[in-house]
Scaffold this active site. Structure first.
Site, mmCIF file in Angstrom:
data_model
loop_
_atom_site.group_PDB
_atom_site.id
_atom_site.type_symbol
_atom_site.label_atom_id
_atom_site.label_comp_id
_atom_site.label_asym_id
_atom_site.label_seq_id
_atom_site.Cartn_x
_atom_site.Cartn_y
_atom_site.Cartn_z
ATOM 1 N N GLU A 139 0.831 -1.199 0.000
ATOM 2 C CA GLU A 139 0.000 0.000 0.000
ATOM 3 C C GLU A 139 0.869 1.254 0.000
ATOM 4 O O GLU A 139 1.620 1.497 0.949
ATOM 5 C CB GLU A 139 -0.920 0.021 1.224
ATOM 6 C CG GLU A 139 -1.802 1.271 1.263
ATOM 7 C CD GLU A 139 -2.702 1.331 2.478
ATOM 8 O OE1 GLU A 139 -3.318 2.394 2.710
ATOM 9 O OE2 GLU A 139 -2.789 0.317 3.196
ATOM 10 N N LYS A 184 -8.022 -15.515 16.097
ATOM 11 C CA LYS A 184 -8.218 -15.086 14.708
ATOM 12 C C LYS A 184 -9.667 -14.716 14.395
ATOM 13 O O LYS A 184 -10.137 -14.874 13.274
ATOM 14 C CB LYS A 184 -7.727 -16.169 13.739
ATOM 15 C CG LYS A 184 -6.256 -16.512 13.925
ATOM 16 C CD LYS A 184 -5.802 -17.682 13.107
ATOM 17 C CE LYS A 184 -4.349 -18.008 13.429
ATOM 18 N NZ LYS A 184 -3.851 -19.205 12.754
ATOM 19 N N HIS A 211 -2.908 9.859 -1.597
ATOM 20 C CA HIS A 211 -3.135 8.565 -2.235
ATOM 21 C C HIS A 211 -3.282 8.699 -3.747
ATOM 22 O O HIS A 211 -2.844 7.824 -4.490
ATOM 23 C CB HIS A 211 -4.373 7.894 -1.631
ATOM 24 C CG HIS A 211 -4.081 7.163 -0.353
ATOM 25 N ND1 HIS A 211 -3.609 5.879 -0.334
ATOM 26 C CD2 HIS A 211 -4.186 7.551 0.944
ATOM 27 C CE1 HIS A 211 -3.433 5.493 0.923
ATOM 28 N NE2 HIS A 211 -3.774 6.487 1.722
#
Length: 575
Positions: A255, A387, A560
């Site tokens: 990212e 999890k 971004h």
């Protein structure tokens, strides 16, 4: 019952030479054995009967000698024949079943979970490896030829011996998962599996790297049936000034802006004098589920487990499983006649799931003596909870519970973060607190803690799936010093990390070395994993500070759009 013996290789080979790619003819069940000119099942029956008959005869004779005070070393002709028959049958049975049974058990134990083919359809494949000499005949499932698509075999030119192996995998004669065991070469097995996959699917894996990775290091511990590896770039943020020490934190991510943004947060923290962390708890959990015939019996076990008078006894039983695992407490919950027992224990520098599971199993075996009607349904009943987002982890904690805080000076907020304290405090209240409450968030009272947790976890070899509960975080912001400075904190109750175990791959080990936490701390067991947890929390603090500032200043979308929307074709670059 099919037979696999080394000295049968010659008899199993077909008399005529088969053409390339043609499967060898199967070894039929009624083929004669080498021991007797009988079918194998009759030969086996003869030796089984002989063995048990002579054992019974000798035991009976020796008992008679003991009763009559006859010396045992004086043997008759019949007893001598019986002893010879005993050794002959024992040698046959050991040679027939012993070695091959152990080898097949070892080779199949790690693959049974994927062996879903019909066991009734079997073929014997005999393959000679020119580098290793004749291989032992092995039974492998034969796939349905109609289910295997025909793919052009000109995708990649492979050595002749590998080409034969690829054709066998494509045809289903050799299971893909058994290549490492058969070849003894993990990289070669990955290359053959990769090529077979391309031919089966008709899809190219050209962009997936194969070279430059040590496949031996993942065998039996990290990944099964590899065909390559995925490249994830690792960036460095820092220095992160935490508790008076500087850390360069590795983050593995795809990212854009994430590393740069977190690095800006580290810069702001450093310029303001650093951050401080506090470890609140350190305990991994495992919660088995058991069932009784009545709810009353389930409640009796609950009271027994939660009675302080019984804790020392249970702790001794639990602690036998490991040098580092130490039972801290047990909390129970009842659903009808089902009882959920949540064990908490310290695990040293390991993340600790295997460690606590062994300890829990010891306690369950111990409890079975006093509660024989207890039916253990599962070593994990999801009351752990692993999890998955769960209120018990958010409230009670799991793994390491950490609070990290810093006071960011007004000048730093203005010059480095490009915003002001009042805007940050208001945005945090409306976004991270009120907005998350409106969404019904569970442990998600933050901006993007999971971004930083995942990136650090992947870089340091943690279990990425445990990002779910490890990213539980509440971010708090408050104006201090007459409203001039910003107090920011992150509270993370379930950071699950370890510095030993599955973190020993070269890349991940290098990142742990960079942080100074690789392996187990011999002087103070558990201190390395606790330090790693505080570094994770400090990195989250930096990430939260920076991204909230970008949102408050209106820079998030602009950043971004500039750095995370490249139209460059990276596949051409890699080729």
């Amino acid at each position: 019952m099919d037979v696999r013996r080394r000295h049968h290789l010659k008899s199993l080979r077909p008399e005529k030479t088969s053409t390339a790619g043609e499967p060898l003819k199967p070894h039929l069940h009624h083929s004669p054995s080498d021991a007797l000119p009988l079918p194998l099942y009759l030969t086996n029956g003869v030796f089984f009967a002989l063995f048990f008959t002579v054992v019974y005869f000798l035991l009976h004779r020796w008992r008679e000698k003991i009763r009559t005070s006859t010396p045992l070393h004086i043997v008759t002709l019949s007893e001598l024949a019986a002893v010879v028959s005993l050794f002959a049958s024992l040698i046959y049975l050991l040679g027939f079943f012993g070695i091959d049974f152990v080898q097949s058990f070892i080779s199949r134990s790690s693959h049974d979970a994927w062996d879903l083919e019909d066991d009734t359809t079997e073929h014997l494949i005999i393959k000679e490896d020119s580098h290793r000499g004749p291989c032992v005949a092995a039974i492998v499932p034969m796939a349905n030829p109609k289910s295997v698509p025909v793919v052009e075999e000109t995708i990649t030119t492979m050595p002749e011996e590998d080409e034969e192996m690829i054709k066998s995998v494509v045809a289903g004669r050799i299971p893909s998962y058994s290549l490492e065991t058969r070849l003894g070469d993990c990289k070669r097995a990955a290359a053959i599996r990769r090529e077979a996959l391309q031919r089966l699917t008709g899809k190219s894996l050209e962009g997936l790297p194969l070279e430059g990775f040590d496949y031996e290091t993942i065998l039996g511990q990290c990944c099964e049936m590899p065909v390559g590896y995925v490249q994830i770039p690792v960036g460095i943020v820092g220095p992160l000034l935490l508790d008076g020490r500087e850390y360069s934190v590795p983050m593995a991510t795809t990212e854009g802006c994430l590393v740069a943004s977190t690095n800006r947060g580290c810069k702001a923290i450093y310029a303001s004098g650093g951050a401080t962390s506090i470890l609140l708890r350190d305990g991994m959990t495992r919660a088995p589920v058991v069932r009784f015939s009545t709810a009353k019996r389930a409640a009796e076990l609950k009271f027994f487990l939660e009675d302080p008078m019984n804790f020392d006894t249970l702790a001794v039983v639990f602690n036998k499983s490991s040098r580092f695992g130490r039972l801290q407490g047990i909390k129970c919950a009842i659903a009808g006649k089902n009882l959920y027992m949540r064990f908490t224990c310290s695990t040293g520098d390991a993340m600790g799931m295997n460690m606590i599971s062994k300890g829990v199993q010891n306690v369950l075996d111990f409890l079975q003596n006093d509660f024989p009607d207890m039916d253990v349904l599962g070593i994990s009943g999801n009351f752990c909870s692993d999890k998955k987002p769960a209120a018990c982890n958010w409230i009670e904690g799991r793994g390491k519970s950490v609070v990290c805080e810093a006071i960011i000076k007004e000048e730093v907020v203005r010059k480095v973060l490009k915003t002001n304290v009042a805007a940050l405090v208001e945005l945090n209240m409306l976004k991270n607190l009120t907005g998350s409450a409106m969404a019904g968030a569970l442990g998600g009272f933050n901006s993007h803690a999971s971004n930083i947790v995942s990136a650090v976890y992947i870089a340091t070899g943690q279990d990425p799936a445990q990002n779910v509960e490890s990213s539980h975080c509440i971010t708090m912001m408050e104006a201090v010093n007459d409203g001039k400075d910003l107090h920011i904190s992150v509270t993370m109750p379930s950071i699950e990390v370890g510095t030993v175990g599955g973190t020993q791959l070269a890349s991940q080990a290098a990142c742990l070395l960079l942080l100074g936490v690789k392996g187990a701390n011999k002087e103070s067991p558990g201190s390395n994993s606790r330090l790693l947890a505080t570094i994770v929390a400090g990195s989250v603090l930096a990430g939260e500070l920076s991204v909230m500032s970008a949102i408050a200043a209106g820079h998030l979308v602009m950043s971004h759009m500039k750095y995370n929307r490249s139209s460059r074709d990276v596949t051409k670059v890699s080729s």
